[in-house]
Write a protein that holds these residues in place. Structure first.
Motif, PDB file in Angstrom:
ATOM      1  N   ALA A  60     -34.971 -24.293   7.182  1.00  0.00           N
ATOM      2  CA  ALA A  60     -33.702 -24.650   7.500  1.00  0.00           C
ATOM      3  C   ALA A  60     -33.344 -24.379   8.913  1.00  0.00           C
ATOM      4  O   ALA A  60     -34.310 -23.461   9.801  1.00  0.00           O
ATOM      5  CB  ALA A  60     -32.294 -23.987   6.671  1.00  0.00           C
ATOM      6  N   ILE A  61     -32.617 -25.126   9.823  1.00  0.00           N
ATOM      7  CA  ILE A  61     -32.231 -24.436  10.953  1.00  0.00           C
ATOM      8  C   ILE A  61     -30.613 -24.931  11.362  1.00  0.00           C
ATOM      9  O   ILE A  61     -30.081 -25.986  10.611  1.00  0.00           O
ATOM     10  CB  ILE A  61     -32.928 -25.654  12.106  1.00  0.00           C
ATOM     11  CG1 ILE A  61     -33.136 -25.111  13.497  1.00  0.00           C
ATOM     12  CG2 ILE A  61     -32.574 -26.927  12.211  1.00  0.00           C
ATOM     13  CD1 ILE A  61     -34.367 -25.712  14.392  1.00  0.00           C
ATOM     14  N   GLY A  62     -30.283 -24.052  12.274  1.00  0.00           N
ATOM     15  CA  GLY A  62     -28.747 -24.517  12.561  1.00  0.00           C
ATOM     16  C   GLY A  62     -28.824 -25.484  13.837  1.00  0.00           C
ATOM     17  O   GLY A  62     -29.340 -25.193  14.727  1.00  0.00           O
ATOM     18  N   ILE A  63     -27.990 -26.605  13.898  1.00  0.00           N
ATOM     19  CA  ILE A  63     -27.710 -27.387  15.031  1.00  0.00           C
ATOM     20  C   ILE A  63     -26.392 -27.407  15.502  1.00  0.00           C
ATOM     21  O   ILE A  63     -25.454 -27.730  14.743  1.00  0.00           O
ATOM     22  CB  ILE A  63     -28.320 -28.772  14.370  1.00  0.00           C
ATOM     23  CG1 ILE A  63     -29.764 -28.709  13.875  1.00  0.00           C
ATOM     24  CG2 ILE A  63     -28.093 -29.805  15.666  1.00  0.00           C
ATOM     25  CD1 ILE A  63     -30.178 -30.045  13.395  1.00  0.00           C
ATOM     26  N   HIS A 134     -24.733 -36.367   4.885  1.00  0.00           N
ATOM     27  CA  HIS A 134     -24.861 -35.171   3.432  1.00  0.00           C
ATOM     28  C   HIS A 134     -26.021 -35.063   2.751  1.00  0.00           C
ATOM     29  O   HIS A 134     -26.862 -33.983   3.068  1.00  0.00           O
ATOM     30  CB  HIS A 134     -23.941 -35.317   2.558  1.00  0.00           C
ATOM     31  CG  HIS A 134     -23.882 -34.278   1.699  1.00  0.00           C
ATOM     32  ND1 HIS A 134     -24.148 -32.958   1.842  1.00  0.00           N
ATOM     33  CD2 HIS A 134     -24.262 -34.297   0.219  1.00  0.00           C
ATOM     34  CE1 HIS A 134     -24.151 -32.210   0.735  1.00  0.00           C
ATOM     35  NE2 HIS A 134     -24.153 -32.979  -0.241  1.00  0.00           N
ATOM     36  N   ALA A 135     -26.779 -35.959   2.407  1.00  0.00           N
ATOM     37  CA  ALA A 135     -28.018 -35.993   1.758  1.00  0.00           C
ATOM     38  C   ALA A 135     -28.858 -37.193   1.731  1.00  0.00           C
ATOM     39  O   ALA A 135     -28.640 -38.315   1.649  1.00  0.00           O
ATOM     40  CB  ALA A 135     -27.632 -35.465   0.221  1.00  0.00           C
ATOM     41  N   LEU A 151     -27.208 -31.602   4.918  1.00  0.00           N
ATOM     42  CA  LEU A 151     -26.521 -31.527   5.702  1.00  0.00           C
ATOM     43  C   LEU A 151     -25.317 -30.735   5.442  1.00  0.00           C
ATOM     44  O   LEU A 151     -24.508 -31.121   4.810  1.00  0.00           O
ATOM     45  CB  LEU A 151     -26.280 -32.733   6.738  1.00  0.00           C
ATOM     46  CG  LEU A 151     -27.337 -33.494   7.543  1.00  0.00           C
ATOM     47  CD1 LEU A 151     -26.805 -34.760   8.072  1.00  0.00           C
ATOM     48  CD2 LEU A 151     -28.097 -32.513   8.573  1.00  0.00           C
ATOM     49  N   TYR A 152     -25.130 -29.450   6.045  1.00  0.00           N
ATOM     50  CA  TYR A 152     -23.944 -28.651   5.586  1.00  0.00           C
ATOM     51  C   TYR A 152     -23.346 -28.108   6.778  1.00  0.00           C
ATOM     52  O   TYR A 152     -23.515 -27.212   7.403  1.00  0.00           O
ATOM     53  CB  TYR A 152     -24.637 -27.332   4.738  1.00  0.00           C
ATOM     54  CG  TYR A 152     -25.462 -27.774   3.640  1.00  0.00           C
ATOM     55  CD1 TYR A 152     -24.544 -28.187   2.393  1.00  0.00           C
ATOM     56  CD2 TYR A 152     -26.686 -27.975   3.508  1.00  0.00           C
ATOM     57  CE1 TYR A 152     -25.436 -28.825   1.145  1.00  0.00           C
ATOM     58  CE2 TYR A 152     -27.414 -28.664   2.470  1.00  0.00           C
ATOM     59  CZ  TYR A 152     -26.668 -28.797   1.342  1.00  0.00           C
ATOM     60  OH  TYR A 152     -27.269 -29.299   0.179  1.00  0.00           O
ATOM     61  N   PRO A 153     -22.187 -28.564   7.238  1.00  0.00           N
ATOM     62  CA  PRO A 153     -21.290 -28.567   8.020  1.00  0.00           C
ATOM     63  C   PRO A 153     -20.794 -26.884   7.962  1.00  0.00           C
ATOM     64  O   PRO A 153     -20.367 -26.578   6.860  1.00  0.00           O
ATOM     65  CB  PRO A 153     -20.184 -29.438   8.170  1.00  0.00           C
ATOM     66  CG  PRO A 153     -20.770 -30.632   7.522  1.00  0.00           C
ATOM     67  CD  PRO A 153     -21.627 -29.860   6.623  1.00  0.00           C
ATOM     68  N   THR A 164     -23.953 -27.315  12.198  1.00  0.00           N
ATOM     69  CA  THR A 164     -24.390 -27.941  11.050  1.00  0.00           C
ATOM     70  C   THR A 164     -25.925 -27.098  10.551  1.00  0.00           C
ATOM     71  O   THR A 164     -26.695 -27.090  11.488  1.00  0.00           O
ATOM     72  CB  THR A 164     -24.371 -29.612  11.271  1.00  0.00           C
ATOM     73  OG1 THR A 164     -23.282 -29.832  11.749  1.00  0.00           O
ATOM     74  CG2 THR A 164     -24.975 -29.973   9.848  1.00  0.00           C
ATOM     75  N   ARG A 165     -26.059 -26.897   9.527  1.00  0.00           N
ATOM     76  CA  ARG A 165     -27.051 -26.338   8.908  1.00  0.00           C
ATOM     77  C   ARG A 165     -27.981 -27.704   8.310  1.00  0.00           C
ATOM     78  O   ARG A 165     -27.454 -28.220   7.395  1.00  0.00           O
ATOM     79  CB  ARG A 165     -26.952 -25.512   7.758  1.00  0.00           C
ATOM     80  CG  ARG A 165     -26.210 -24.200   8.283  1.00  0.00           C
ATOM     81  CD  ARG A 165     -27.352 -23.419   9.154  1.00  0.00           C
ATOM     82  NE  ARG A 165     -28.379 -22.622   8.519  1.00  0.00           N
ATOM     83  CZ  ARG A 165     -29.409 -21.994   9.004  1.00  0.00           C
ATOM     84  NH1 ARG A 165     -29.243 -21.643  10.394  1.00  0.00           N
ATOM     85  NH2 ARG A 165     -30.233 -21.499   8.058  1.00  0.00           N
TER      86      ARG A 165
END
Length: 225
Positions: A60-63, A134-135, A151-153, A164-165
């Motif tokens: 995972a990464i934070g964007i 989302h997916a 995608l998880y805000p 968003t993760r």
């Protein structure tokens, strides 16, 4: 003692140590690079497609961008499409025809569930789940590989900002058996996948954050160039 023999013995010892230490010390970090504990345990769309997979990686990464600025880069991925935003030259050693795009390609944005994306001559990935912003979930034709993107805000990282993760999960059931194949998967494929996927996540992050910044400038009436 023969110097050549001594060097070979030391090299062999180091290699043996690394092989023994990897499963205990480094494998978890390799398979879960960048992911938080809650992301590793979170149920994601697509998990049920291969629930008993013996190999699962969650990276995972934070964007700093909204999901809407990340999504277009995901749906255009693939050989002969938008590429994979990783090391193209390595991908192309295997004849994958990867050329990572630095712009959104409008004609590649109409992806639908059921679409097939070729991945080389032998592997085809079917879009199983597609939930905009989302997916996106892909599954290989033999059912042995499920690749999930989520995608998880999260709460804004700064006033007016977005965070968003992006979580990428691979579920793998290698149909090949035997000690050699197991060793190849453990000591070559797993670390190799980290190298490529880490670069991919960073590549998507750079592109999405650049796109989001341009959109904000355009909204303020500024020239995004």
């Amino acid at each position: 003692m023969n110097r050549g023999f001594s060097t070979a013995a030391v090299a062999g010892g180091l290699l043996g140590f690394a092989a023994a230490a990897y499963p205990a010390l480094w494998r978890d970090r390799c398979l879960n690079w960048g992911a938080r504990a809650d992301e590793i345990t979170r149920k994601m769309p697509g998990d049920d497609l291969l629930p008993e997979a013996p190999v699962v990686s969650t990276r995972a990464i934070g964007i700093h961008a909204p999901a809407s600025a990340i999504w277009p880069w995901l749906v255009q991925m693939g050989p002969g499409r938008g590429g994979a935003y990783t090391y193209d030259w390595i991908e192309n050693l295997f004849g994958l025809n990867m050329h990572s795009a630095d712009e959104i390609i409008p004609e590649l944005q109409d992806l639908d569930a059921g679409d097939q994306i070729p991945l080389g001559e032998k592997t085809r990935m079917r879009v199983e789940i597609l939930e905009q912003d989302h997916a996106m979930v892909l599954r290989s034709a033999d059912g042995a590989w499920v690749w999930e993107f989520g995608l998880y805000p999260e709460a804004p990282s700064a006033p007016g900002g977005d965070l968003t993760r992006l979580v990428s999960r691979n579920r793998i059931q290698d149909p090949r058996t035997g000690l050699l194949n197991s060793a190849l998967s453990l000591y070559v494929m797993e670390p190799g996948s980290l190298v490529m996927e880490r670069k991919m996540l960073l590549g998507i992050k750079t592109r999405a954050e650049h796109l989001a910044a341009g959109q904000k400038q355009a909204a303020r009436g500024e020239d995004p160039s």
